[in-house]
Design a protein around this motif. Structure first.
Motif, mmCIF file in Angstrom:
data_model
loop_
_atom_site.group_PDB
_atom_site.id
_atom_site.type_symbol
_atom_site.label_atom_id
_atom_site.label_comp_id
_atom_site.label_asym_id
_atom_site.label_seq_id
_atom_site.Cartn_x
_atom_site.Cartn_y
_atom_site.Cartn_z
ATOM 1 N N LYS A 122 6.903 13.093 11.394
ATOM 2 C CA LYS A 122 5.670 13.795 11.036
ATOM 3 C C LYS A 122 4.474 12.886 11.271
ATOM 4 C CE LYS A 122 7.957 16.535 7.498
ATOM 5 N NZ LYS A 122 8.062 16.808 6.076
ATOM 6 N N ARG A 123 3.325 13.492 11.596
ATOM 7 C CA ARG A 123 2.115 12.711 11.808
ATOM 8 C C ARG A 123 1.740 11.954 10.541
ATOM 9 N NH1 ARG A 123 -2.545 15.847 13.103
ATOM 10 N NH2 ARG A 123 -3.569 13.841 13.199
ATOM 11 N N VAL A 124 1.275 10.725 10.710
ATOM 12 C CA VAL A 124 0.823 9.905 9.593
ATOM 13 C C VAL A 124 -0.644 10.255 9.333
ATOM 14 C CG1 VAL A 124 0.416 7.560 8.779
ATOM 15 C CG2 VAL A 124 2.420 8.053 10.198
ATOM 16 N N VAL A 125 -0.889 10.916 8.204
ATOM 17 C CA VAL A 125 -2.252 11.288 7.816
ATOM 18 C C VAL A 125 -2.451 10.940 6.350
ATOM 19 C CG1 VAL A 125 -2.505 13.127 9.527
ATOM 20 C CG2 VAL A 125 -1.566 13.661 7.290
ATOM 21 N N ASN A 126 -3.694 10.682 6.001
ATOM 22 C CA ASN A 126 -4.037 10.362 4.608
ATOM 23 C C ASN A 126 -3.125 9.273 4.049
ATOM 24 O OD1 ASN A 126 -6.030 12.362 4.699
ATOM 25 N ND2 ASN A 126 -4.582 13.920 4.061
ATOM 26 N N ASN A 127 -2.910 8.225 4.836
ATOM 27 C CA ASN A 127 -2.009 7.147 4.416
ATOM 28 C C ASN A 127 -2.777 6.079 3.641
ATOM 29 O OD1 ASN A 127 -3.389 6.319 6.693
ATOM 30 N ND2 ASN A 127 -1.756 4.965 7.358
ATOM 31 N N PHE A 128 -3.325 6.496 2.547
ATOM 32 C CA PHE A 128 -4.040 5.579 1.670
ATOM 33 C C PHE A 128 -3.753 5.988 0.234
ATOM 34 C CE2 PHE A 128 -6.795 9.117 2.688
ATOM 35 C CZ PHE A 128 -7.255 9.521 1.454
ATOM 36 N N ARG A 129 -4.108 5.127 -0.662
ATOM 37 C CA ARG A 129 -3.946 5.457 -2.074
ATOM 38 C C ARG A 129 -5.264 5.191 -2.771
ATOM 39 N NH1 ARG A 129 -0.532 0.500 -4.788
ATOM 40 N NH2 ARG A 129 -2.119 -1.066 -4.457
ATOM 41 N N THR A 189 0.812 -1.214 0.000
ATOM 42 C CA THR A 189 0.000 0.000 0.000
ATOM 43 C C THR A 189 0.849 1.268 0.000
ATOM 44 O OG1 THR A 189 -0.133 -0.063 2.402
ATOM 45 C CG2 THR A 189 -1.915 -1.136 1.166
ATOM 46 N N THR A 190 2.155 1.100 0.008
ATOM 47 C CA THR A 190 3.062 2.249 -0.037
ATOM 48 C C THR A 190 4.008 2.074 -1.222
ATOM 49 O OG1 THR A 190 4.564 1.113 1.492
ATOM 50 C CG2 THR A 190 2.980 2.638 2.451
ATOM 51 N N CYS A 205 4.533 0.163 -4.313
ATOM 52 C CA CYS A 205 3.276 -0.565 -4.550
ATOM 53 C C CYS A 205 3.508 -1.870 -5.307
ATOM 54 C CB CYS A 205 2.264 0.315 -5.276
ATOM 55 S SG CYS A 205 1.891 1.842 -4.387
ATOM 56 N N ASP A 207 5.747 9.167 11.297
ATOM 57 C CA ASP A 207 6.523 8.458 10.286
ATOM 58 C C ASP A 207 8.013 8.550 10.618
ATOM 59 O OD1 ASP A 207 7.413 10.970 9.462
ATOM 60 O OD2 ASP A 207 6.206 11.001 7.646
#
Length: 84
Positions: A57-64, A21-22, A25, A53
């Motif tokens: 930094k804060r992990v936000v919107n960690n999707f694709r 997912t990162t 891919c 991370d």
């Protein structure tokens, strides 16, 4: 896994060949998605909101975006056992 998630039924799940997912891919993963819905406490959920991370930094919107695919999805269902 039972000690980590004791209420999970390990005999009922879906599986398919997928990708990471990162980035990059890579299509090198076999996903297992269990049929059971597991509850999570609000306190545990808040911990996810504070994840950082590697750069701190804060992990936000960690999707694709959803990927187009025609991959087959397989279902594993437990067998019934009767006591006689």
């Amino acid at each position: 896994m039972e000690s980590f998630v004791p209420d999970l039924n390990p005999n009922e799940y879906f599986t398919y060949r997928g990708s990471l997912t990162t980035p990059p891919c890579s299509e090198a993963i076999i996903w297992f998605v269990f049929s059971d819905i597991l509850p999570i406490s609000y306190q545990d959920l808040r911990k996810f909101w504070t994840l950082l991370d590697a750069d701190g930094k804060r992990v936000v919107n960690n999707f694709r975006p959803i990927q187009r695919s025609n991959r087959p999805v397989f279902r594993q269902k437990s067998r019934l056992h009767f006591n006689t």
